[in-house]
Write a protein that holds these residues in place. Structure first.
Motif, short mmCIF file in Angstrom:
data_model
loop_
_atom_site.label_atom_id
_atom_site.label_comp_id
_atom_site.label_asym_id
_atom_site.label_seq_id
_atom_site.Cartn_x
_atom_site.Cartn_y
_atom_site.Cartn_z
N PHE A 49 0.86 -1.18 0.00
CA PHE A 49 0.00 0.00 0.00
C PHE A 49 0.90 1.23 0.00
O PHE A 49 2.03 1.20 0.50
CB PHE A 49 -0.97 0.01 1.18
N ILE A 50 0.40 2.31 -0.57
CA ILE A 50 1.19 3.52 -0.67
C ILE A 50 0.27 4.71 -0.59
O ILE A 50 -0.85 4.68 -1.13
CB ILE A 50 2.05 3.52 -1.98
N TYR A 51 0.71 5.76 0.12
CA TYR A 51 -0.11 6.95 0.30
C TYR A 51 0.57 8.21 -0.22
O TYR A 51 -0.10 9.19 -0.53
CB TYR A 51 -0.42 7.16 1.79
N SER A 52 1.90 8.20 -0.26
CA SER A 52 2.65 9.40 -0.62
C SER A 52 3.33 9.24 -1.97
O SER A 52 3.69 8.12 -2.36
CB SER A 52 3.74 9.68 0.43
N ASN A 53 3.51 10.35 -2.65
CA ASN A 53 4.23 10.32 -3.92
C ASN A 53 5.62 9.71 -3.73
O ASN A 53 6.27 9.91 -2.69
CB ASN A 53 4.39 11.74 -4.48
N GLY A 54 6.07 8.99 -4.73
CA GLY A 54 7.40 8.41 -4.68
C GLY A 54 7.34 6.91 -4.68
O GLY A 54 6.37 6.30 -5.12
N ASP A 55 8.43 6.32 -4.20
CA ASP A 55 8.58 4.88 -4.20
C ASP A 55 8.47 4.32 -2.80
O ASP A 55 8.88 4.94 -1.83
CB ASP A 55 9.96 4.49 -4.77
N LYS A 56 7.94 3.12 -2.73
CA LYS A 56 7.92 2.38 -1.47
C LYS A 56 8.34 0.95 -1.76
O LYS A 56 7.76 0.31 -2.63
CB LYS A 56 6.51 2.40 -0.85
N GLU A 57 9.36 0.49 -1.05
CA GLU A 57 9.93 -0.82 -1.33
C GLU A 57 9.64 -1.78 -0.18
O GLU A 57 9.70 -1.41 0.98
CB GLU A 57 11.44 -0.69 -1.53
N ASP A 58 9.33 -3.02 -0.55
CA ASP A 58 9.13 -4.07 0.45
C ASP A 58 9.62 -5.37 -0.17
O ASP A 58 8.93 -5.97 -1.00
CB ASP A 58 7.67 -4.18 0.85
N GLY A 59 10.84 -5.75 0.19
CA GLY A 59 11.43 -6.96 -0.39
C GLY A 59 11.61 -6.80 -1.89
O GLY A 59 12.21 -5.83 -2.36
N ARG A 60 11.05 -7.73 -2.65
CA ARG A 60 11.20 -7.66 -4.11
C ARG A 60 10.15 -6.76 -4.76
O ARG A 60 10.16 -6.60 -5.98
CB ARG A 60 11.09 -9.07 -4.68
N PHE A 61 9.27 -6.19 -3.99
CA PHE A 61 8.19 -5.36 -4.52
C PHE A 61 8.47 -3.88 -4.29
O PHE A 61 8.93 -3.49 -3.22
CB PHE A 61 6.85 -5.72 -3.85
N THR A 62 8.20 -3.09 -5.32
CA THR A 62 8.27 -1.64 -5.20
C THR A 62 6.99 -1.03 -5.77
O THR A 62 6.63 -1.32 -6.91
CB THR A 62 9.48 -1.05 -5.95
N ALA A 63 6.33 -0.22 -4.96
CA ALA A 63 5.18 0.53 -5.45
C ALA A 63 5.62 1.95 -5.73
O ALA A 63 6.42 2.53 -5.00
CB ALA A 63 4.05 0.52 -4.42
N GLN A 64 5.11 2.51 -6.81
CA GLN A 64 5.44 3.88 -7.19
C GLN A 64 4.15 4.66 -7.38
O GLN A 64 3.22 4.17 -8.02
CB GLN A 64 6.24 3.88 -8.50
N LEU A 65 4.10 5.85 -6.82
CA LEU A 65 2.91 6.68 -6.91
C LEU A 65 3.25 8.06 -7.45
O LEU A 65 4.20 8.70 -6.99
CB LEU A 65 2.24 6.82 -5.53
N ASN A 66 2.47 8.48 -8.42
CA ASN A 66 2.60 9.83 -8.98
C ASN A 66 1.20 10.42 -9.03
O ASN A 66 0.42 10.15 -9.94
CB ASN A 66 3.23 9.78 -10.38
N LYS A 67 0.87 11.22 -8.02
CA LYS A 67 -0.49 11.76 -7.93
C LYS A 67 -0.77 12.78 -9.02
O LYS A 67 -1.91 12.89 -9.48
CB LYS A 67 -0.72 12.37 -6.55
#
Lengths: 111, 113
Positions: A49-67
């Motif tokens: 899950f991600i709430y803020s702009n940018g990248d969030k990494e968890d192990g092999r997973f990265t979520a990226q958000l660009n509002k």
């Protein structure tokens, strides 16, 4: 226009490669974004899950958000056959307890 | 430890015969949801409870009803199942406050004969 749109796939990647999944949403005021993994015949499982702009990494997973672009993505590094599943992007509309789901992207990791 | 528990995992019923699916949670979450998911489709929200407040989606058929007798339990009643109601039914919960993720149970696969 659908509220949440994803690449329908299927996305086929070789083992060890990076799988890149994309999701766009229509409501600019949305504030929370989720990625669920769903194996065939099983229920969705929260992976990021991600709430803020940018990248969030968890192990092999990265979520990226660009509002500004209303875009959220999920990268799976070093893909494994066990990553083969459907990935659902979900978005909380503003001030709402409900989730809007995309149709999902099916990923197949080839051994 | 399972936190959102759905029973049964598989349910077979006859066309037109009422059926009840159950969901329980140990998370003490305020919000509980029922979704219907058909093959290769996104989960479709049927209704949700915020505490005891019931919220029905506009396109949920009248054939579908729900009860939440207490914080822990929620039931989905299908009064007269049709062939088109065969699907996976998912229960989910979330805590108070926005930005909370939804946690899903394992689902009940409903088949209609």
């Amino acid at each position: 226009q659908k509220e949440v749109e994803q690449n329908s796939g299927p996305l086929s990647v070789p083992e060890g490669a990076i799988a890149s999944l994309n999701c766009t949403y229509s409501d600019r005021g949305s504030q929370s974004f989720f990625w669920y993994r769903q194996y065939s015949g099983k229920s969705p499982e929260l992976i990021m899950f991600i709430y803020s702009n940018g990248d969030k990494e968890d192990g092999r997973f990265t979520a990226q958000l660009n509002k500004a672009s209303q875009y959220v993505s999920l990268l799976i590094r070093d893909s494994q056959p066990s990553d083969s599943a459907t990935y659902l992007c979900a978005v909380n509309p503003p001030n709402d307890y409900k989730l809007s789901f995309g149709a999902g992207t099916t990923v197949t990791v080839r051994a | 430890d399972a936190m959102v528990i759905q029973n049964p995992r598989y349910q077979v019923t006859q066309f037109g015969k009422p059926v009840t699916l159950s969901c329980s949670q140990t998370l003490n979450h305020n919000v509980m949801y029922w979704y219907q998911q058909k093959s290769s489709q996104a989960p479709k929200l049927l209704f949700h409870y915020y505490d005891k407040d019931f919220n029905n989606e506009a396109d949920t058929p009248d054939n579908f009803q729900s009860r939440r007798p207490n914080t822990s339990f929620c039931f989905l009643d299908i009064r007269s199942p049709g062939l088109g109601d065969a699907a996976m039914y998912l229960c989910a919960t979330t805590g108070k406050g926005l930005f909370q993720p939804q946690h899903f149970g394992d689902g009940t696969r409903l088949s209609i004969l």
